[in-house]
Structures are given as structure tokens and as C-alpha cells.
Design an enzyme around this catalytic site. Structure first.
Site, PDB file in Angstrom:
ATOM      1  N   SER A 136      -6.873   7.202   2.654  1.00  0.00           N
ATOM      2  CA  SER A 136      -6.000   6.506   3.647  1.00  0.00           C
ATOM      3  C   SER A 136      -5.935   7.423   4.800  1.00  0.00           C
ATOM      4  O   SER A 136      -6.197   8.781   4.934  1.00  0.00           O
ATOM      5  CB  SER A 136      -4.393   6.490   3.190  1.00  0.00           C
ATOM      6  OG  SER A 136      -3.651   6.070   4.127  1.00  0.00           O
ATOM      7  N   TYR A 150       2.812  10.296  -0.983  1.00  0.00           N
ATOM      8  CA  TYR A 150       1.575   9.290  -0.975  1.00  0.00           C
ATOM      9  C   TYR A 150       0.653   9.982   0.204  1.00  0.00           C
ATOM     10  O   TYR A 150      -0.873  10.242  -0.226  1.00  0.00           O
ATOM     11  CB  TYR A 150       1.776   7.885  -0.296  1.00  0.00           C
ATOM     12  CG  TYR A 150       0.706   7.097  -0.230  1.00  0.00           C
ATOM     13  CD1 TYR A 150      -0.212   6.703  -1.237  1.00  0.00           C
ATOM     14  CD2 TYR A 150       0.196   6.918   1.086  1.00  0.00           C
ATOM     15  CE1 TYR A 150      -1.171   5.750  -0.738  1.00  0.00           C
ATOM     16  CE2 TYR A 150      -0.858   6.255   1.487  1.00  0.00           C
ATOM     17  CZ  TYR A 150      -1.666   5.386   0.310  1.00  0.00           C
ATOM     18  OH  TYR A 150      -2.764   4.587   0.764  1.00  0.00           O
TER      19      TYR A 150
HETATM   20  N1  LIG Z   1      -2.915  -1.588   2.123  1.00  0.00           N
HETATM   21  C1  LIG Z   1      -2.836  -0.652   2.858  1.00  0.00           C
HETATM   22  O1  LIG Z   1      -2.423  -0.699   4.015  1.00  0.00           O
HETATM   23  C2  LIG Z   1      -3.830   0.646   2.693  1.00  0.00           C
HETATM   24  C3  LIG Z   1      -4.109   1.582   3.562  1.00  0.00           C
HETATM   25  C4  LIG Z   1      -4.741   2.804   3.327  1.00  0.00           C
HETATM   26  C5  LIG Z   1      -5.291   2.801   2.282  1.00  0.00           C
HETATM   27  N2  LIG Z   1      -4.929   1.986   1.016  1.00  0.00           N
HETATM   28  C6  LIG Z   1      -5.564   2.259  -0.241  1.00  0.00           C
HETATM   29  O2  LIG Z   1      -6.325   1.332  -0.590  1.00  0.00           O
HETATM   30  C7  LIG Z   1      -6.406   1.149  -2.346  1.00  0.00           C
HETATM   31  C8  LIG Z   1      -5.946  -0.268  -2.445  1.00  0.00           C
HETATM   32  O3  LIG Z   1      -4.732  -0.645  -1.963  1.00  0.00           O
HETATM   33  P1  LIG Z   1      -4.145  -2.054  -1.807  1.00  0.00           P
HETATM   34  O4  LIG Z   1      -3.362  -2.130  -0.288  1.00  0.00           O
HETATM   35  O5  LIG Z   1      -4.992  -3.190  -2.324  1.00  0.00           O
HETATM   36  O6  LIG Z   1      -2.871  -2.165  -2.877  1.00  0.00           O
HETATM   37  P2  LIG Z   1      -2.412  -3.162  -3.750  1.00  0.00           P
HETATM   38  O7  LIG Z   1      -2.455  -4.568  -3.463  1.00  0.00           O
HETATM   39  O8  LIG Z   1      -1.068  -2.511  -4.307  1.00  0.00           O
HETATM   40  O9  LIG Z   1      -3.560  -3.084  -4.989  1.00  0.00           O
HETATM   41  C9  LIG Z   1      -3.489  -1.738  -5.890  1.00  0.00           C
HETATM   42  C10 LIG Z   1      -4.605  -2.164  -7.003  1.00  0.00           C
HETATM   43  O10 LIG Z   1      -4.443  -0.822  -7.702  1.00  0.00           O
HETATM   44  C11 LIG Z   1      -4.439  -0.888  -8.984  1.00  0.00           C
HETATM   45  N3  LIG Z   1      -3.592  -0.063  -9.761  1.00  0.00           N
HETATM   46  C12 LIG Z   1      -2.246   0.661  -9.432  1.00  0.00           C
HETATM   47  N4  LIG Z   1      -2.186   1.649 -10.197  1.00  0.00           N
HETATM   48  C13 LIG Z   1      -2.835   1.634 -11.261  1.00  0.00           C
HETATM   49  C14 LIG Z   1      -3.110   2.066 -12.421  1.00  0.00           C
HETATM   50  N5  LIG Z   1      -2.159   3.086 -12.855  1.00  0.00           N
HETATM   51  N6  LIG Z   1      -4.017   1.826 -13.164  1.00  0.00           N
HETATM   52  C15 LIG Z   1      -4.879   0.879 -12.786  1.00  0.00           C
HETATM   53  N7  LIG Z   1      -5.000   0.190 -11.635  1.00  0.00           N
HETATM   54  C16 LIG Z   1      -3.877   0.453 -10.820  1.00  0.00           C
HETATM   55  C17 LIG Z   1      -3.440  -2.259  -9.018  1.00  0.00           C
HETATM   56  O11 LIG Z   1      -3.697  -3.091 -10.175  1.00  0.00           O
HETATM   57  P3  LIG Z   1      -2.664  -3.143 -11.225  1.00  0.00           P
HETATM   58  O12 LIG Z   1      -1.267  -3.315 -10.932  1.00  0.00           O
HETATM   59  O13 LIG Z   1      -3.163  -4.530 -12.115  1.00  0.00           O
HETATM   60  O14 LIG Z   1      -2.944  -2.179 -12.552  1.00  0.00           O
HETATM   61  C18 LIG Z   1      -3.965  -3.045  -7.680  1.00  0.00           C
HETATM   62  O15 LIG Z   1      -5.239  -3.783  -8.422  1.00  0.00           O
HETATM   63  C19 LIG Z   1      -5.326   1.935  -2.498  1.00  0.00           C
HETATM   64  O16 LIG Z   1      -5.824   3.198  -2.958  1.00  0.00           O
HETATM   65  C20 LIG Z   1      -4.348   2.324  -1.389  1.00  0.00           C
HETATM   66  O17 LIG Z   1      -3.865   3.818  -1.502  1.00  0.00           O
HETATM   67  C21 LIG Z   1      -4.177   0.803   1.434  1.00  0.00           C
END
Ligand SMILES: NC(=O)c1ccc[n+]([C@@H]2O[C@H](COP(=O)([O-])OP(=O)(O)OC[C@H]3O[C@@H](n4cnc5c(N)ncnc54)[C@H](OP(=O)(O)O)[C@@H]3O)[C@@H](O)[C@H]2O)c1
Length: 260
Positions: A136, A150
Site C-alpha cells: 500500500s 495496517y
Molecule cells: N482498497 C484499497 O484502497 C487498497 C489500497 C492499497 C492497498 N490495498 C491492498 O490490496 C489488497 C486487496 O485489497 P482490496 O481493496 O481488494 O480489499 P477487499 O475487497 O477487502 O478484499 C480482500 C481480499 O483478501 C481476502 N482475504 C482477507 N483475509 C484473508 C485470509 N485470512 N485468507 C485468505 N484470503 C483473505 C478476501 O477474501 P475472503 O474474505 O473471501 O477470504 C478478499 O478476497 C490488500 O492487500 C490491500 O491491503 C488496498
């Protein structure tokens, strides 16, 4: 290109968008997360390619090793492993509990460490492969204070990623290690964050950067796989913001405070 790509956290958000983009580019996919129904929906949207689903909790080392084993059993080899699963938090430093910190480390650091340790021996045997770790922008510029633990966990992920890249470059130059640092992305990330009390509109934590869509981030990740880079900011504004931050942290923090 006949590549096999493993994506953790592929059941929604950025991971699901990466799956759709890579399917469009013709890659075979292994999709992992805890929610099987959601993984099946993502797989059916990628019906032009072969997809294998693994229900797994990436905070469990055994589950991550099973993702690798099932991927190799299904397709014979893995070319790219994307450690994308992650979770945020809404809690400032002084309110953090041991459990908060443990969960942020388990979900955002150990999960990716398990992934790297599971798949790199396979890459070494083949003499090639690519790890992509989803970090991130907050790992580099930690000014969204409610995301405290985080941001800290993602900063640890940045260090592990850089260390692995340097180690492998010496001994296995055919293995690439990339770090992707999105800014704000319009997904359900805020809603699922630990301690969240409901949906938070993107941008609500005082960032000057315009939110991106998961699809925009997915195209950048797919491009990094096609043309490996050490580090990538997905938001075009990030380079300038990070440069300002690193040049004068105190000035940056006081300006950020007056903006929020
Ligand atoms: N959205 C943002 O603004 C943003 C910004 C910077 C970085 N990121 C990073 O991008 C990545 C994806 O984020 P996103 O925005 O797509 O978030 P999201 O919509 O909350 O999706 C998170 C994903 O991770 C999976 N997950 C969470 N905990 C898990 C576990 N213990 N085991 C297996 N799977 C797990 C969830 O699936 P299940 O719940 O089905 O397991 C889901 O598929 C993350 O690493 C996040 O930190 C996001």
C-alpha cells in the site's frame, strides 16, 4: 503465453479484478480466498480460461502450502504468485491491542511470507518465476493514522519484499520480485477493515489522491507481470507525494494536517 498465475484474496476487490484482467490476457488462474461462493463467481466470469479454486486462509502456513500444491497438481507449474490478500484496520496507535497488531501482521505480513517461502523453491527449480506482493502507498507515506498497524504491517512487507529481491538477484536472476503500492482504491476494503463501523467513502482519511478503480489497478498489475519492475505505485499522483514526504517529513505532516 501459457502462464499459470496464483492470486490470493481473489474473491472480491482488487484480487478479483486482477483475475478478470489476467483471464482476458489468456493466463491460467489459481484463485484463493476463504469464501468459496465468491471465488466461484469470479471463476465463472473468467470462463475463457482454465481456473482452479482453492479455499484457504492465508494466515495459516499449511493452507498457503496447499494452494501451491493444488496449483502444481492442477497445471503442472506456477509462473506467477500474487500475494494480494490483506486487511485494514481503523484504530489509532494508542488504542491498538495485542490482538489488533497480531492480526495485521498475520494477514498482511505472514500471509505473504508463507507465500514467498512456499513458491520460491519451485521457482528456483525452474530457474524462473515472479512474486508480486500487494502492499500500500501507506507503507511508504503513513499519514492515514487510523490505519496505523495496517501501514506498519505493509511497511514490513515492503522490507521483506526488497530483501528477497536482493537475495534472489544474486543467485537466481530469472526470478522477479515486485512490490505494488496502490493508493486509495474503490473496493470494500474499508468496510471489511478490523474495527470498521461501516462503509467509509474512499478519500475519507484525508488523502489528496484521487481514488482508483480495482480495474485500473488490475491493468497495472498485469502490466507488471508482462514487464517486471521492482516497485510500482498504481496512482499517478503517488510519486510526487512520496517525494515530498521523503524530502521533509515534518513539513509534509503539517501540510497534511491543515488539509484534513
Ligand atoms: N482498497 C484499497 O484502497 C487498497 C489500497 C492499497 C492497498 N490495498 C491492498 O490490496 C489488497 C486487496 O485489497 P482490496 O481493496 O481488494 O480489499 P477487499 O475487497 O477487502 O478484499 C480482500 C481480499 O483478501 C481476502 N482475504 C482477507 N483475509 C484473508 C485470509 N485470512 N485468507 C485468505 N484470503 C483473505 C478476501 O477474501 P475472503 O474474505 O473471501 O477470504 C478478499 O478476497 C490488500 O492487500 C490491500 O491491503 C488496498
Amino acid at each position: 503465453m501459457d502462464r499459470t498465475v496464483v492470486i490470493t484474496g481473489a474473491s472480491r476487490g482488487i484480487g478479483a479484478a486482477i483475475a478478470r484482467e489476467l483471464a482476458r490476457r489468456g493466463d491460467k488462474l489459481v484463485l484463493a480466498a476463504r469464501t468459496r461462493d465468491a471465488l466461484e463467481d469470479v471463476a465463472s466470469a473468467s470462463s475463457n480460461t482454465r481456473v482452479h479454486i482453492v479455499t484457504a486462509d492465508v494466515t495459516q502456513r499449511g493452507d498457503v502450502e496447499r494452494i501451491r500444491d493444488e496449483a502444481i497438481r492442477a497445471f503442472g507449474y506456477v509462473d506467477v504468485w500474487i500475494n494480494n490478500a490483506g486487511r485494514g484496520i481503523v484504530r489509532p496507535v494508542l488504542a491498538l491491542t495485542d490482538e489488533d497488531v497480531d492480526e495485521m501482521v498475520a494477514t498482511n505480513v505472514k500471509s505473504a511470507l508463507y507465500g514467498m517461502q512456499a513458491i520460491v523453491p519451485h521457482f528456483m527449480e525452474r530457474g524462473r518465476g515472479h512474486i508480486v506482493n500487494m502492499s500500500s502507498f501507506l507503507a511508504r507515506v503513513p499519514v492515514a493514522t487510523p490505519r496505523s498497524a495496517y501501514s506498519a504491517a505493509k511497511a514490513a512487507l515492503n522490507s521483506l519484499t526488497a530483501n528477497l529481491r536482493v537475495d534472489l538477484r544474486r543467485t537466481h536472476p530469472g526470478i522477479n520480485v515486485s512490490l505494488v503500492m496502490p493508493g486509495l482504491v474503490a473496493t470494500e476494503f474499508a468496510r471489511y477493515a478490523r474495527g470498521s463501523t461501516g462503509p467509509v467513502p474512499p478519500g475519507a482519511i484525508g488523502s489528496p489522491m484521487k481514488p482508483q478503480t480495482a480495474e485500473e489497478v488490475a491493468v497495472i498489475v498485469a502490466d507488471v507481470i508482462d514487464d517486471p519492475a521492482a516497485e510500482v505505485y498504481t496512482n499517478p499522483a503517488s510519486h510526487a507525494v512520496a517525494a515530498r514526504y521523503l524530502a521533509d517529513v515534518a513539513l509534509f505532516e503539517s501540510e497534511a494536517e491543515s488539509r484534513s
